[in-house]
Design an enzyme around this catalytic site. Sequence first.
Site, short mmCIF file in Angstrom:
data_model
loop_
_atom_site.label_atom_id
_atom_site.label_comp_id
_atom_site.label_asym_id
_atom_site.label_seq_id
_atom_site.Cartn_x
_atom_site.Cartn_y
_atom_site.Cartn_z
N LEU A 76 -7.98 -12.67 10.28
CA LEU A 76 -7.98 -11.46 10.34
C LEU A 76 -8.63 -11.35 12.13
O LEU A 76 -7.97 -10.35 13.38
CB LEU A 76 -8.21 -10.72 9.64
CG LEU A 76 -7.16 -10.40 8.00
CD1 LEU A 76 -7.79 -9.00 7.97
CD2 LEU A 76 -5.81 -9.73 8.82
N TYR A 128 -6.73 7.88 14.75
CA TYR A 128 -5.68 7.42 13.92
C TYR A 128 -5.32 7.60 13.00
O TYR A 128 -5.03 8.03 11.86
CB TYR A 128 -5.12 6.47 15.32
CG TYR A 128 -4.33 5.74 14.22
CD1 TYR A 128 -2.50 6.06 14.24
CD2 TYR A 128 -3.90 4.73 13.66
CE1 TYR A 128 -1.93 5.26 13.05
CE2 TYR A 128 -3.51 3.81 12.02
CZ TYR A 128 -2.22 4.33 12.01
OH TYR A 128 -1.11 3.71 11.80
N ASP A 136 -0.35 6.98 17.29
CA ASP A 136 -0.37 5.13 17.37
C ASP A 136 0.48 5.16 18.23
O ASP A 136 1.29 5.75 18.48
CB ASP A 136 -0.24 4.37 16.06
CG ASP A 136 0.99 4.26 15.88
OD1 ASP A 136 2.22 4.87 15.79
OD2 ASP A 136 1.29 3.09 14.51
N CYS A 139 19.26 1.94 20.48
CA CYS A 139 19.44 2.66 20.26
C CYS A 139 20.49 3.35 19.19
O CYS A 139 20.82 4.94 18.76
CB CYS A 139 20.05 3.75 21.26
SG CYS A 139 18.49 3.19 22.62
N GLU A 168 -5.12 0.43 6.47
CA GLU A 168 -4.38 0.82 8.12
C GLU A 168 -6.12 -0.04 8.81
O GLU A 168 -5.38 -0.44 10.17
CB GLU A 168 -5.40 1.85 8.16
CG GLU A 168 -4.01 3.35 7.63
CD GLU A 168 -2.11 3.45 7.68
OE1 GLU A 168 -2.76 2.97 9.52
OE2 GLU A 168 -1.45 3.65 7.97
N TRP A 192 0.60 -1.53 -0.03
CA TRP A 192 -0.07 0.18 0.00
C TRP A 192 0.80 1.48 -0.19
O TRP A 192 0.02 2.67 0.13
CB TRP A 192 -0.94 0.18 1.01
CG TRP A 192 -0.34 -0.18 2.37
CD1 TRP A 192 0.23 0.59 3.77
CD2 TRP A 192 -0.13 -1.57 3.02
NE1 TRP A 192 0.67 -0.28 4.86
CE2 TRP A 192 0.32 -1.86 4.27
CE3 TRP A 192 -0.87 -3.02 2.95
CZ2 TRP A 192 0.48 -2.76 5.01
CZ3 TRP A 192 -0.32 -4.34 3.12
CH2 TRP A 192 0.20 -3.75 4.87
N ARG A 193 2.36 1.04 0.18
CA ARG A 193 3.15 1.93 -0.07
C ARG A 193 4.08 2.89 -1.36
O ARG A 193 4.52 3.59 -1.84
CB ARG A 193 4.33 2.19 1.03
CG ARG A 193 3.88 2.29 2.05
CD ARG A 193 5.28 2.17 3.53
NE ARG A 193 4.99 2.69 4.92
CZ ARG A 193 5.68 2.24 5.45
NH1 ARG A 193 7.00 1.57 5.35
NH2 ARG A 193 5.32 2.33 6.77
N CYS A 251 19.38 4.29 16.06
CA CYS A 251 18.59 5.18 15.94
C CYS A 251 19.02 6.48 14.99
O CYS A 251 19.96 7.15 15.05
CB CYS A 251 17.92 5.71 17.33
SG CYS A 251 16.15 6.56 16.93
N THR A 270 -3.53 -6.15 14.20
CA THR A 270 -2.76 -6.81 13.41
C THR A 270 -1.27 -6.87 13.12
O THR A 270 -1.04 -5.48 12.85
CB THR A 270 -3.48 -7.23 12.32
OG1 THR A 270 -4.76 -7.70 12.39
CG2 THR A 270 -3.49 -8.59 11.29
#
Length: 390
Positions: free
Chosen positions: A84, A124, A142, A206, A41, A28-29, A209, A47
């Site tokens: 689902l 959201y 979220d 970290c 979404e 979906w991107r 990141c 899930t």
Amino acid sequence: MDWSKNQIKEFQQDLLSWYDDNKKPLPWRKTTEPYKIWISEIMSQQTQVETVMPYYERFMKKYPTIETLAQADDAELLKLWEGLGYYSRARNLKIAAHEVVDKYNGKFPDNLADILSLKGIGPYTAAAIASISFGLAEPAIDGNLMRVTSRVFELDCDISKSSSRKIFDGYLRKLISKKRPGDFNQALMDLGSLVCSPKSPKSPKCEACPLLNYCAAAASGKQLNYPVKTKKIKQKDLYFTAFALENSLGEYYLEKRPSKGLLADMWTFPLTELPAADFEKMITDGSVSKNIVIPELPESISKMEYIANFTHIFSHQKWHLAIIKLKPEETFEVADELLSEDKMWVHFDSKVLTENGQPKVSRSQIPLAGPQVKMFEILDKKNKKIDLLK
């Protein structure tokens, strides 16, 4: 928050650069179409995305537009959603699709208020659609975004409280990229999933990141103190016997659950609730008590056999189920007059035909409750073992 404009700009650049190099390759991107973003979404709620991807592909093939979803057959929609869980999501999708068709002429609304008005869409999801599809600077808050933000700013507000959302919204509105709001939200989602992970079962990475230089918790060595969250309310334990009645034709008797409540309109074996002590005794010694309450079934029973037990977890309940296989009398005949639209015999094999040459109803044609899917898997394995021993 007392960051300068330059700090905020650098924060955005570092985050988005990391996202461009590391974003998850999700189907979906490849689009910003609001219908597809909406479906992805809703499916991703509660899930894991790895589980969602094949469902998303099948759903888009079956219902490529809002109009096709609005016209969907309820049983087919639930069957496609099978596995689902949280089936109210699928029902709400169809209701919302109707709303878009009727109220907005089939065109998905492009502002936050109208998106929020649609059935089953909360803050959201509305913000995710608004930012990804329409470029609106709306923080999609979220668990991942709250975890990252709480660590960056050492926020000690309890993320389980709805009142805390305003606090996170205040910080994220100052941080969100106006040029790439959708990517900003998705970048924080991926960062929370891949790097700034919970303390259990994984710890935050970290050193990898992109926000390490901005993170107050990392600087103080208190990453694992955030986010602050009260413990969830323990799920209620319920105990059931599930009666797997198989007839001489190899069909199983299923009942449709009520149209409201948990697992509404899904099909399952007849279930009877029983005390925890009786359940524990049954699964410990493998015997079926003569005092067990058998629900009203369409034929007389000659044998009851304990097969197995398992647990199915919902958000607020934990079902413990013991499968009892029932065998009918030798003179058994299918009594169709005892059946109805809420009760039917279902075959394992979709290729089996009736005497008139029509395909019999198979388990692949009806929406099965989540626990029922597991029960059929258990019976399948047992039947295969029996076949091997013959």
